[in-house]
Design an enzyme around this catalytic site. Structure first.
Site, PDB file in Angstrom:
ATOM      1  CG  ASP A  27      -2.059   0.951   1.126  1.00 10.08           C
ATOM      2  OD1 ASP A  27      -2.292   1.472   0.003  1.00 10.08           O
ATOM      3  OD2 ASP A  27      -2.736   1.197   2.140  1.00 10.08           O
ATOM      4  CG  HIS A  44       0.077   2.118  -9.456  1.00  7.50           C
ATOM      5  ND1 HIS A  44      -0.192   1.713  -8.171  1.00  7.50           N
ATOM      6  CD2 HIS A  44      -1.011   2.847  -9.851  1.00  7.50           C
ATOM      7  CE1 HIS A  44      -1.374   2.163  -7.796  1.00  7.50           C
ATOM      8  NE2 HIS A  44      -1.886   2.854  -8.791  1.00  7.50           N
ATOM      9  CB  THR A  73     -13.007  -7.919  -5.656  1.00 11.50           C
ATOM     10  OG1 THR A  73     -12.939  -7.787  -4.240  1.00 11.50           O
ATOM     11  CG2 THR A  73     -12.793  -9.368  -6.020  1.00 11.50           C
ATOM     12  CG  ASN A  75      -7.505  -2.325  -6.066  1.00  9.31           C
ATOM     13  OD1 ASN A  75      -6.562  -3.068  -5.794  1.00  9.31           O
ATOM     14  ND2 ASN A  75      -7.811  -1.315  -5.267  1.00  9.31           N
ATOM     15  NE  ARG A  78      -7.387   1.936  -6.217  1.00  7.49           N
ATOM     16  CZ  ARG A  78      -6.241   2.047  -5.565  1.00  7.49           C
ATOM     17  NH1 ARG A  78      -5.151   2.354  -6.234  1.00  7.49           N
ATOM     18  NH2 ARG A  78      -6.178   1.874  -4.271  1.00  7.49           N
ATOM     19  NE  ARG A 201      -7.978   0.687   5.079  1.00  5.67           N
ATOM     20  CZ  ARG A 201      -7.633   1.956   5.300  1.00  5.67           C
ATOM     21  NH1 ARG A 201      -7.741   2.478   6.492  1.00  5.67           N
ATOM     22  NH2 ARG A 201      -7.184   2.716   4.304  1.00  5.67           N
ATOM     23  CB  SER A 203      -7.906  -3.924   2.624  1.00  7.95           C
ATOM     24  OG  SER A 203      -7.671  -2.717   3.279  1.00  7.95           O
TER      25      SER A 203
HETATM   26  C1  FPP Z   1      -1.838   0.185  -3.354  1.00  4.97           C
HETATM   27  O1  FPP Z   1      -1.417   1.513  -3.445  1.00  4.97           O
HETATM   28  C2  FPP Z   1      -1.320  -0.605  -4.451  1.00  4.97           C
HETATM   29  C3  FPP Z   1      -2.083  -1.195  -5.419  1.00  4.97           C
HETATM   30  C4  FPP Z   1      -3.542  -1.072  -5.473  1.00  4.97           C
HETATM   31  C5  FPP Z   1      -1.504  -1.959  -6.504  1.00  4.97           C
HETATM   32  C6  FPP Z   1      -0.251  -2.697  -6.220  1.00  4.97           C
HETATM   33  C7  FPP Z   1       0.460  -2.794  -7.509  1.00  4.97           C
HETATM   34  C8  FPP Z   1       1.791  -2.777  -7.678  1.00  4.97           C
HETATM   35  C9  FPP Z   1       2.734  -2.779  -6.563  1.00  4.97           C
HETATM   36  C10 FPP Z   1       2.402  -2.731  -9.030  1.00  4.97           C
HETATM   37  C11 FPP Z   1       2.050  -3.840  -9.956  1.00  4.97           C
HETATM   38  C12 FPP Z   1       2.118  -5.185  -9.350  1.00  4.97           C
HETATM   39  C13 FPP Z   1       2.670  -6.286  -9.887  1.00  4.97           C
HETATM   40  C14 FPP Z   1       2.536  -7.570  -9.166  1.00  4.97           C
HETATM   41  C15 FPP Z   1       3.420  -6.278 -11.133  1.00  4.97           C
HETATM   42  P1  FPP Z   1      -2.511   2.644  -3.574  1.00  4.97           P
HETATM   43  O2  FPP Z   1      -2.638   2.974  -5.019  1.00  4.97           O
HETATM   44  O3  FPP Z   1      -3.777   2.236  -2.903  1.00  4.97           O
HETATM   45  O4  FPP Z   1      -1.808   3.812  -2.782  1.00  4.97           O
HETATM   46  P2  FPP Z   1      -2.526   4.964  -1.951  1.00  4.97           P
HETATM   47  O5  FPP Z   1      -3.295   4.284  -0.841  1.00  4.97           O
HETATM   48  O6  FPP Z   1      -1.362   5.750  -1.434  1.00  4.97           O
HETATM   49  O7  FPP Z   1      -3.391   5.721  -2.906  1.00  4.97           O
END
Ligand code: FPP
Length: 252
Positions: A27, A44, A73, A75, A78, A201, A203
Site C-alpha cells: 500500500d 505503481h 476486487t 480495485n 478505480r 487494516r 482490506s
Molecule cells: C496500493 O497503493 C497498491 C495497489 C492497489 C496496486 C499494487 C500494484 C503494484 C505494486 C504494481 C504492480 C504489481 C505487480 C505484481 C506487477 P494505492 O494505489 O492504494 O496507494 P494509496 O493508498 O497511497 O493511494
C-alpha cells in the site's frame, strides 16, 4: 543508509525461524507519487521495483510462500485509466521478470477471480505460471482480482452444491474441506502479514488464512520498500510468541 540498515541486521538471525508464508498488502503507491508531485501511475511503476525487492529478498532467506496483494476486487472501481495502467504493469512485469523467477527457482501462482482479468493479462499470467510450474524454491502468489469475501462465497457455493448432490455430507465439513475450496488450496496458512503505508487494516485480504498470522505494520510507502524492510519485519516476527491459543508454559 541501505548499507547502515544491512549492517544493523544480523544476517545470522535470518538463518532460522523464517516464516513459511509471508503475505504483503502493498500500500501507498498513490501517496508516494503525490508526495513527489507525480501521477499515481508513477507510484505503481515504482511499486513494481519494490515487488522485485520483496520477491528476491524472500527467496534469499528461504521464505517458502510469498503472497502479494496486487489487485483487489474493489480495485476495479478505480478510474479506468488507473486500472488499465495496473494491468499493463502486470503484463510488462511478467514479461520482464520471468528470467528472475527462473533464475531463483520461483514458481508463480495466482489467486483470485482470474476470469475477470483482461485477456492479455490472463494469457501472460497463465503462460508464466505454466513455464515456472516445476520450480521448487519458493511459490510467489499474486492476488489478482482477489477479495476474501468473494473467495468465501465461492467456497460456500461449491460446498453447498456438493451437499445438494449428495457428494458431501454436512457433518463432514471441516477446516480441511474449506481449505480445499479456497483459491489458496495449495498454500499453508499465513504466518506473517505485512502492510505498508501506515494503514492498519486487512482490506478483505485472506481473512480465513490469517487466523493465526502475526501482523506487522510499517509506515514505509510501498515504492520505498526494500528487502531490508522485509528482513526487519521478519526479525520482529521472530520476537513474537505464537501460542495458537495455548499458554506459554505449554509451549515450553
Ligand atoms: C496500493 O497503493 C497498491 C495497489 C492497489 C496496486 C499494487 C500494484 C503494484 C505494486 C504494481 C504492480 C504489481 C505487480 C505484481 C506487477 P494505492 O494505489 O492504494 O496507494 P494509496 O493508498 O497511497 O493511494
Amino acid at each position: 543508509m541501505l548499507l547502515r540498515i544491512l549492517k544493523m541486521i544480523d544476517k545470522q538471525e535470518l538463518n532460522t525461524n523464517i516464516p513459511a508464508h509471508v503475505a504483503i498488502i502493498m500500500d501507498g503507491n498513490g501517496r508516494w507519487a503525490k508526495q513527489k508531485g507525480f501521477f499515481r501511475a508513477v507510484g505503481h511503476e515504482n511499486g513494481t521495483k519494490a515487488v522485485k525487492e520483496a520477491v528476491e529478498g524472500a527467496a534469499e532467506i528461504g521464505v517458502k510462500f510469498l503472497t502479494l496483494y496486487a489487485f483487489s476486487t474493489e480495485n476495479w472501481n478505480r478510474p479506468k485509466l488507473e486500472v488499465d495502467t495496473l494491468m499493463k504493469l502486470l503484463v510488462n512485469s511478467l514479461r520482464k521478470e520471468i528470467d528472475t523467477l527462473q533464475k531463483n527457482n520461483i514458481k508463480l501462482n495466482a489467486i483470485g477471480n482470474l476470469d475477470a482479468l483482461p485477456n492479455k493479462a490472463r494469457k501472460e499470467l497463465l503462460e508464466v505460471i505454466e513455464k515456472t510450474k516445476d520450480n521448487t524454491h519458493m511459490t510467489l502468489s499474486l492476488a489478482l482480482s482477489y477479495g476474501s469475501r468473494e473467495e468465501l462465497i465461492k467456497t460456500i457455493q461449491e460446498i453447498s452444491n456438493k451437499v445438494k448432490n449428495n457428494v458431501l455430507s454436512p457433518h463432514l465439513i471441516n477446516e480441511a474441506v474449506i481449505n480445499k475450496h479456497l483459491y489458496t488450496k495449495n498454500l499453508p496458512d499465513v504466518d506473517l502479514l505485512i502492510r505498508t503505508s501506515g494503514e492498519q487494516r486487512i482490506s478483505n485480504f485472506l481473512l480465513w488464512q490469517i487466523a493465526y498470522a502475526e501482523l506487522y505494520f510499517t509506515e514505509i510507502l510501498w515504492p520505498d520498500f526494500k528487502r531490508t524492510n522485509l528482513f526487519e519485519a521478519i526479525l520482529d516476527y521472530q520476537k513474537r510468541e505464537r501460542r495458537f491459543g495455548k499458554t506459554s508454559e505449554q509451549l515450553s
